[in-house]
Design a protein around this motif. Structure first.
Motif, PDB file in Angstrom:
ATOM      1  N   TRP A 200      37.445  18.623   3.187  1.00  0.00           N
ATOM      2  CA  TRP A 200      37.495  17.882   1.934  1.00  0.00           C
ATOM      3  C   TRP A 200      38.407  16.664   1.995  1.00  0.00           C
ATOM      4  N   ASP A 201      39.497  16.742   2.733  1.00  0.00           N
ATOM      5  CA  ASP A 201      40.387  15.585   2.838  1.00  0.00           C
ATOM      6  C   ASP A 201      39.635  14.365   3.352  1.00  0.00           C
ATOM      7  N   ARG A 202      38.756  14.584   4.320  1.00  0.00           N
ATOM      8  CA  ARG A 202      37.977  13.472   4.865  1.00  0.00           C
ATOM      9  C   ARG A 202      36.851  13.078   3.915  1.00  0.00           C
ATOM     10  N   VAL A 203      36.195  14.077   3.315  1.00  0.00           N
ATOM     11  CA  VAL A 203      35.058  13.799   2.435  1.00  0.00           C
ATOM     12  C   VAL A 203      35.506  13.033   1.195  1.00  0.00           C
ATOM     13  N   ARG A 204      36.621  13.458   0.590  1.00  0.00           N
ATOM     14  CA  ARG A 204      37.071  12.837  -0.658  1.00  0.00           C
ATOM     15  C   ARG A 204      37.490  11.382  -0.446  1.00  0.00           C
ATOM     16  N   ALA A 205      37.808  11.036   0.809  1.00  0.00           N
ATOM     17  CA  ALA A 205      38.188   9.658   1.107  1.00  0.00           C
ATOM     18  C   ALA A 205      36.977   8.773   1.403  1.00  0.00           C
ATOM     19  N   ALA A 206      35.810   9.384   1.513  1.00  0.00           N
ATOM     20  CA  ALA A 206      34.599   8.621   1.818  1.00  0.00           C
ATOM     21  C   ALA A 206      34.155   7.831   0.590  1.00  0.00           C
ATOM     22  N   ASP A 207      33.384   6.761   0.850  1.00  0.00           N
ATOM     23  CA  ASP A 207      32.892   5.935  -0.254  1.00  0.00           C
ATOM     24  C   ASP A 207      31.929   6.709  -1.147  1.00  0.00           C
ATOM     25  N   ARG A 208      31.064   7.528  -0.537  1.00  0.00           N
ATOM     26  CA  ARG A 208      30.041   8.248  -1.302  1.00  0.00           C
ATOM     27  C   ARG A 208      30.001   9.707  -0.850  1.00  0.00           C
ATOM     28  N   PRO A 209      30.886  10.524  -1.347  1.00  0.00           N
ATOM     29  CA  PRO A 209      30.910  11.937  -0.940  1.00  0.00           C
ATOM     30  C   PRO A 209      29.587  12.654  -1.189  1.00  0.00           C
ATOM     31  N   VAL A 210      28.866  12.291  -2.257  1.00  0.00           N
ATOM     32  CA  VAL A 210      27.608  12.991  -2.545  1.00  0.00           C
ATOM     33  C   VAL A 210      26.564  12.686  -1.475  1.00  0.00           C
ATOM     34  N   ALA A 211      26.588  11.489  -0.912  1.00  0.00           N
ATOM     35  CA  ALA A 211      25.655  11.168   0.176  1.00  0.00           C
ATOM     36  C   ALA A 211      25.952  12.047   1.381  1.00  0.00           C
ATOM     37  N   TYR A 212      27.226  12.252   1.662  1.00  0.00           N
ATOM     38  CA  TYR A 212      27.627  13.145   2.757  1.00  0.00           C
ATOM     39  C   TYR A 212      27.116  14.550   2.476  1.00  0.00           C
ATOM     40  N   ALA A 213      27.241  15.002   1.225  1.00  0.00           N
ATOM     41  CA  ALA A 213      26.781  16.346   0.858  1.00  0.00           C
ATOM     42  C   ALA A 213      25.277  16.483   1.042  1.00  0.00           C
ATOM     43  N   ARG A 214      24.534  15.472   0.641  1.00  0.00           N
ATOM     44  CA  ARG A 214      23.073  15.526   0.818  1.00  0.00           C
ATOM     45  C   ARG A 214      22.712  15.608   2.293  1.00  0.00           C
ATOM     46  N   GLY A 215      23.457  14.876   3.126  1.00  0.00           N
ATOM     47  CA  GLY A 215      23.206  14.943   4.558  1.00  0.00           C
ATOM     48  C   GLY A 215      23.450  16.328   5.120  1.00  0.00           C
ATOM     49  N   VAL A 216      24.512  16.997   4.648  1.00  0.00           N
ATOM     50  CA  VAL A 216      24.796  18.354   5.112  1.00  0.00           C
ATOM     51  C   VAL A 216      23.675  19.302   4.681  1.00  0.00           C
ATOM     52  N   VAL A 217      23.208  19.171   3.438  1.00  0.00           N
ATOM     53  CA  VAL A 217      22.101  20.009   2.967  1.00  0.00           C
ATOM     54  C   VAL A 217      20.856  19.765   3.809  1.00  0.00           C
ATOM     55  N   ALA A 218      20.567  18.505   4.098  1.00  0.00           N
ATOM     56  CA  ALA A 218      19.384  18.188   4.903  1.00  0.00           C
ATOM     57  C   ALA A 218      19.479  18.816   6.287  1.00  0.00           C
ATOM     58  N   ASN A 219      20.653  18.757   6.905  1.00  0.00           N
ATOM     59  CA  ASN A 219      20.817  19.356   8.231  1.00  0.00           C
ATOM     60  C   ASN A 219      20.662  20.875   8.190  1.00  0.00           C
ATOM     61  N   LEU A 220      21.238  21.508   7.168  1.00  0.00           N
ATOM     62  CA  LEU A 220      21.109  22.959   7.037  1.00  0.00           C
ATOM     63  C   LEU A 220      19.652  23.345   6.788  1.00  0.00           C
ATOM     64  N   ALA A 221      18.963  22.560   5.956  1.00  0.00           N
ATOM     65  CA  ALA A 221      17.558  22.857   5.664  1.00  0.00           C
ATOM     66  C   ALA A 221      16.707  22.703   6.924  1.00  0.00           C
ATOM     67  N   ARG A 222      16.976  21.654   7.697  1.00  0.00           N
ATOM     68  CA  ARG A 222      16.213  21.446   8.942  1.00  0.00           C
ATOM     69  C   ARG A 222      16.412  22.621   9.895  1.00  0.00           C
ATOM     70  N   THR A 223      17.639  23.078  10.020  1.00  0.00           N
ATOM     71  CA  THR A 223      17.926  24.218  10.892  1.00  0.00           C
ATOM     72  C   THR A 223      17.204  25.467  10.410  1.00  0.00           C
ATOM     73  N   ARG A 224      17.213  25.695   9.098  1.00  0.00           N
ATOM     74  CA  ARG A 224      16.537  26.874   8.541  1.00  0.00           C
ATOM     75  C   ARG A 224      15.029  26.822   8.786  1.00  0.00           C
ATOM     76  N   ILE A 225      14.451  25.637   8.594  1.00  0.00           N
ATOM     77  CA  ILE A 225      13.010  25.487   8.799  1.00  0.00           C
ATOM     78  C   ILE A 225      12.648  25.740  10.258  1.00  0.00           C
ATOM     79  N   ARG A 226      13.441  25.185  11.178  1.00  0.00           N
ATOM     80  CA  ARG A 226      13.158  25.389  12.607  1.00  0.00           C
ATOM     81  C   ARG A 226      13.276  26.866  12.972  1.00  0.00           C
ATOM     82  N   SER A 227      14.278  27.531  12.426  1.00  0.00           N
ATOM     83  CA  SER A 227      14.448  28.957  12.689  1.00  0.00           C
ATOM     84  C   SER A 227      13.266  29.759  12.155  1.00  0.00           C
TER      85      SER A 227
END
Length: 200
Positions: free
Chosen positions: A52-79
């Motif tokens: 969170w220390d790094r995320v909260r300092a980012a310009d757009r934390p929600v964009a970072y969050a969407r990217g994490v969700v997308a990566n988790l979803a991609r991994t789940r789909i591949r599995s």
């Protein structure tokens, strides 16, 4: 916990309350699995809390969050795809076919979305369900704006081919909590999107 840690925790809890439902809807549209969507959103937010220390300092934390969700979803789909292939090796079965199926009754937007390759699906969802700009979509997915343009265009064209010229069914808007509307892009819209024209 000191004042700085307290402030960070308060910021994170506010971020969680503001974006959890949106991230869950995003995961649902990417995976087509409503039962897994909440877990994916929670896992993404947990990952954000750990950095969170790094995320909260980012310009757009929600964009970072969407990217994490997308990566988790991609991994789940591949599995899931690997698991289905393993099952198919040991449990072959014939696909049941129906002569003259009622296509309008069985094809819906979610099913068509699941048929898109992941990157096209993610671009279409972020652009048309969440009404993000091309730049915001590129930022969330870690790709170029040009790729967003081409993948969204191709994804929407493929959805139109799959769905034909029929009015879209009512199941997709209901699944994401939006009132049914005509048209592919409108049927993907979810609450919380921007009103007015979509930004570039």
């Amino acid at each position: 916990m000191g004042p700085v840690a307290d402030d960070a925790a308060a910021e994170f809890h506010a971020f969680f309350a503001r974006h959890y439902a949106e991230l869950s809807r995003f995961a649902h549209l990417l995976t087509g699995e409503p039962d897994a969507a909440d877990d994916l959103a929670a896992d993404a937010l947990l990952a954000l809390w750990h950095r969170w220390d790094r995320v909260r300092a980012a310009d757009r934390p929600v964009a970072y969050a969407r990217g994490v969700v997308a990566n988790l979803a991609r991994t789940r789909i591949r599995s899931a795809v690997r698991e289905r292939r393993r099952i198919a090796l040991f449990w072959p079965h014939r696909e049941e076919r129906t002569e003259n199926p009622d296509v309008a009754g069985v094809v819906d937007v979610q099913e068509a979305l699941r048929g898109l390759p992941f990157r096209k699906r993610a671009c279409v969802v972020l652009r048309h369900a969440f009404d993000l700009s091309e730049r915001e979509t590129a930022l969330a997915l870690g790709i170029s704006v040009g790729t967003v343009k081409s993948q969204t265009s191709k994804g929407m064209a493929e959805l139109q081919r799959r769905l034909g010229s029929r009015d879209l069914p009512r199941t997709m808007p209901a699944a994401v909590g939006a009132p049914p509307r005509a048209g592919t892009a409108a049927a993907l819209r979810v609450p919380g999107g921007r009103s007015g024209g979509r930004r570039r």
